[in-house]
Design a protein around this motif. Structure first.
Motif, PDB file in Angstrom:
ATOM      1  N   ASN B  38       0.827  -1.207   0.000  1.00 47.49           N
ATOM      2  CA  ASN B  38       0.000   0.000   0.000  1.00 47.49           C
ATOM      3  C   ASN B  38       0.864   1.262   0.000  1.00 47.49           C
ATOM      4  N   ASP B  53      -8.276   2.662  -8.683  1.00 45.71           N
ATOM      5  CA  ASP B  53      -7.535   2.913  -7.441  1.00 45.71           C
ATOM      6  C   ASP B  53      -7.127   1.556  -6.867  1.00 45.71           C
ATOM      7  N   SER B  55      -4.464   0.378  -5.152  1.00 46.50           N
ATOM      8  CA  SER B  55      -4.013   0.264  -3.768  1.00 46.50           C
ATOM      9  C   SER B  55      -5.206   0.197  -2.816  1.00 46.50           C
ATOM     10  N   CYS B  56      -6.211   1.009  -3.092  1.00 47.62           N
ATOM     11  CA  CYS B  56      -7.384   1.068  -2.227  1.00 47.62           C
ATOM     12  C   CYS B  56      -8.199  -0.221  -2.292  1.00 47.62           C
ATOM     13  N   ARG B  59      -6.477  -2.927  -0.441  1.00 50.79           N
ATOM     14  CA  ARG B  59      -6.586  -2.755   1.016  1.00 50.79           C
ATOM     15  C   ARG B  59      -7.923  -3.319   1.508  1.00 50.79           C
ATOM     16  N   GLU B  68     -16.787  -3.654  -0.701  1.00 48.24           N
ATOM     17  CA  GLU B  68     -16.161  -2.340  -0.891  1.00 48.24           C
ATOM     18  C   GLU B  68     -15.093  -2.418  -1.990  1.00 48.24           C
ATOM     19  N   LYS B  72     -15.114  -0.172  -5.380  1.00 45.67           N
ATOM     20  CA  LYS B  72     -13.978   0.714  -5.711  1.00 45.67           C
ATOM     21  C   LYS B  72     -13.534   0.477  -7.163  1.00 45.67           C
TER      22      LYS B  72
END
Lengths: 274, 454
Positions: B38, B53, B55-56, B59, B68, B72
């Protein structure tokens, strides 16, 4: 879904279907074709447009039952629906005032020659139509052809109706007798091949419509490739009509036989089911 | 080391058309996500043509917040199940991953696929529609068209896709085989696009059934994404023999028409015992692996350059090798021979060596005089590339077209004609699914600006 609004038996194993297809009927011109797929498991087959009614949004096709798909289609009736009906595909016939034009329709090829003869007649050409079939019971649309031609000559291979023999016999007689400005021939490849051979010494521009195997009909697959002079062309997007004097008909005939054994298997399987 | 991808055994899988890679389960996914550092300034996202996105979402997977994670991804990408399978991640996001400097990069593509598959199994949530009166027509339902349509629908436009074939998806349906890109995944993601409001009309050949000029009378803008559907041939003697296929025809018969289920399905395909696939891109690998599954005994990739220059994804080459495809490198066909019935029997080839780099930056293959030899083959599949399909561009008056038949656009997909945009392979020439999607997305943004400023 595309609805069959009329079915008519024209000759032995030859049926006419009128199909509701507004977009295609609005746009199509003589010489163009459609691709249809009967149902989810069906194959895509090309069929040259035999007639159209722009006001009613109707396309007419004439089908000779030879393989699984065409037999299956022949079993369908008024009110039934075809899953996919795509077109108009290919280029339209060149319709100009040429002068004296001979329109040749062999077997089921009588159907697609009809709208071409009509358009050429409307342009002011003098039309002699030669329509031929193996036997009388395979012949159709003689009256329709008479309405769009100045003269109609009928031939049957066995002489059971009209003149005995093949279409190239009266063709040669006319070429000997008078000046012909153009010949359009649609029918089995072997017939088109000999029509082209007949007109070549007289240097009369001759057009043939190639009925190659196709899949998409939009230039994507190349199944319909044919040799025109030294060049490879696609019948679907570059044709289906070409200068018959440049067409390699032997290649067309050979390529049409690509799936002979599979076609047989498919038809036998279909017959076993019904 | 990245978490291994569970796969069908290579001996087993050549006997079926089922998907080769099974995909990560939750445990695999979390384990792989945990490898992600990250980074404060993640480099991976710079490699993504649609700017996910990354990295998001990774995570979220670490935290087992799978819902989620997929949300994303979907902010930027409407076709995650497709991209997770066929994007060349190794030359995009994964190539820039910092872990790749010393070891293996995070398996971003596999994680994307996991998130998409997870959601599909749970049931996809459909966002609310926002309606506007502005209408956009999209021509072609491949990756570029689908993405452009989805992005515009999300912005509230009323979008209609026109597709010439009877099935939606373009190359995803006719080109990429079931064992690499299951049709059910494509259908599910297309169904999502329909549910957010995109209308799809199949069996409409734009340029023939209706012209772009006619579309412009009814729609505020038109996007053309008709792909690179024109097959290239080698132009060597006897290339029109029976048994010589363009890869397009071969794959279309098998994928779109289900010829692998003949005679249950009506469309046949002929594969002999010895198959030569000419070319070494992804399409060539797909053709070779499909031939094996159709029962060919020996399948050869015949390629005029060396392994290093092969354009296919490494993963595809590895899969082909595992399955028994043989590679004949630095070899180029020169002539095909047939039997009396017009079927392929043999192919004459010549050995090649590599010279100086050509305009593509790869070393140019040169024939070695006198090295000709013949190989017995009964099927030849020509997979040397596709050109943009001229059918649509040819029918638009005043449209600027490049020398390879591609539609000329600026970087936002604007063409020489007002209100007409284009993207994907029709503009760039044959490229990847994701680059087509990237352009579809950019064009959607440009179309939005165009309509708002009008």
């Amino acid at each position: 879904m595309f609805k069959i609004v009329k079915k008519e038996i024209l000759a032995e194993n030859t049926k006419r279907f009128d199909i509701e297809a507004k977009w295609i009927a609005k746009k199509c011109l003589p010489g163009q074709f459609v691709i249809l797929r009967i149902d989810e498991k069906g194959e895509r087959i090309p069929l040259t447009i035999a007639d159209f009614d722009r006001n009613r949004g109707i396309i007419t096709i004439v089908v000779q039952e030879v393989g699984k798909t065409t037999f299956q289609l022949g079993e369908m009736n008024k009110g039934d629906e075809i899953l996919d009906f795509i077109g108009p595909l290919g280029n339209s016939s060149e319709i100009e005032k040429f002068g004296k034009v001979i329109c040749i329709g062999g077997g089921v090829g009588i159907a697609p020659i009809y709208p071409i003869a009509r358009a050429l007649k409307e342009k002011g050409n003098n039309i002699t139509s030669i329509i031929g079939a193996k036997t009388k019971n395979l012949l159709f649309w003689e009256e329709k052809m008479k309405k769009v031609s100045d003269e109609v000559i009928v031939t049957t291979d066995d002489g059971g109706y009209g003149r005995k023999g093949v279409v190239t016999i009266p063709l040669k007689e006319i070429l000997e007798k008078e000046k012909v400005d153009r010949v359009v021939a649609i029918g089995p490849p072997i017939m088109m091949k000999f029509a082209a051979k007949t007109t070549l010494p007289y240097k009369v521009k001759t057009i043939a419509s190639l009925n190659s195997i196709m899949v998409d009909g939009t230039g994507m697959c190349g199944a319909c490739r044919c040799k025109i002079g030294e060049e490879t062309r696609f019948a679907c997007v570059d044709g289906p009509e070409f200068d018959a004097h440049l067409v390699d008909f032997d290649l067309l005939i050979s390529r049409q036989k690509m799936y002979l054994s599979e076609e047989k298997k498919s038809l036998e399987r279909h017959r076993g089911e019904i | 080391m990245r978490t291994p991808m569970p796969e069908q055994d290579s001996k087993e899988r050549t006997k079926n058309f089922n998907e080769v890679a099974f995909g990560y389960d939750e445990e695999d996914a979390v384990e792989e996500a945990n490898r992600c550092l990250n980074c404060k300034k993640p480099l991976c996202v710079k490699g993504c043509p649609v700017e996910i996105d990354i990295s998001c979402f990774i995570r979220f997977i670490k935290e087992k917040k799978f819902k989620e994670a997929i949300s994303k991804i979907k902010e930027k990408n409407t076709l995650p199940g497709i991209c997770g399978r066929v994007c060349p991640q190794e030359t995009q996001c994964e190539q820039l991953c910092i872990l790749g400097k010393k070891g293996e990069p995070v398996a971003i593509g596999r994680l994307e696929r996991f998130a998409a598959d997870w959601e599909r199994k749970k049931g996809v949530k459909i966002p609310k529609k926002i309606g506007t009166t502005d209408k956009v027509a999209v021509v072609g339902s491949g990756p570029a068209g689908l993405t452009c349509a989805a992005e515009l629908a999300k912005l509230g436009y009323s979008v209609t896709i026109f597709e010439s074939l009877h099935k939606t998806g373009g190359v995803l349906m006719y080109g990429i085989p079931e064992f690499r890109m299951p049709k059910a995944i494509v259908e599910a993601e297309i169904s999502y696009i329909q549910q957010i409001g995109v209308e799809i009309k199949t069996d409409v050949v734009v340029g023939k059934s209706i012209t772009v000029d006619e579309l412009l009378q009814e729609y505020d803008a038109v996007f053309i994404g008709t792909g690179a559907g024109l097959p290239m041939f080698m132009h060597i003697p006897n290339e029109n023999l029976n048994g010589v296929y363009s890869a397009n025809e071969f794959l279309t018969r098998v994928n779109l028409m289900n010829a692998y289920k003949f005679p249950e399905y009506d469309t046949p395909v002929r594969v002999g015992q010895r198959v030569a696939v000419v070319g070494a891109g992804n399409v060539a690998m797909d053709s070779a692996r499909t031939s094996l599954r159709l029962g060919a005994e020996q399948v050869f990739i015949v390629y005029r350059r060396s392994e290093k220059e092969m354009p296919a994804r490494k993963e595809e080459v590895e899969h082909a090798k595992e399955e028994g495809v043989r590679f004949m490198l630095l070899i180029n066909p020169v002539k095909i021979f047939g039997d009396e019935q017009g079927f392929v029997k043999r192919m004459e080839c010549i050995r090649m060596r590599l010279g100086e780099p050509d305009e593509s930056g790869r070393r140019r293959p040169l024939p070695i005089k006198g090295s000709e030899f013949t190989m017995d083959v009964d099927t030849v599949i020509v997979a040397i590339g596709q050109r943009p399909n001229p059918l649509v561009p040819k029918t638009i008056k005043g449209l600027e077209i490049g020398k390879h038949g591609n539609i000329i656009t600026d970087e936002d997909g604007r063409t020489s004609i007002d209100a007409v945009f284009a993207g994907g392979d029709i503009a760039t020439g044959a490229a990847t699914v994701i680059s087509a999607m990237g352009m579809g997305k950019k064009s959607a943004e440009a179309i939005d600006r165009y309509i708002r400023e009008k």
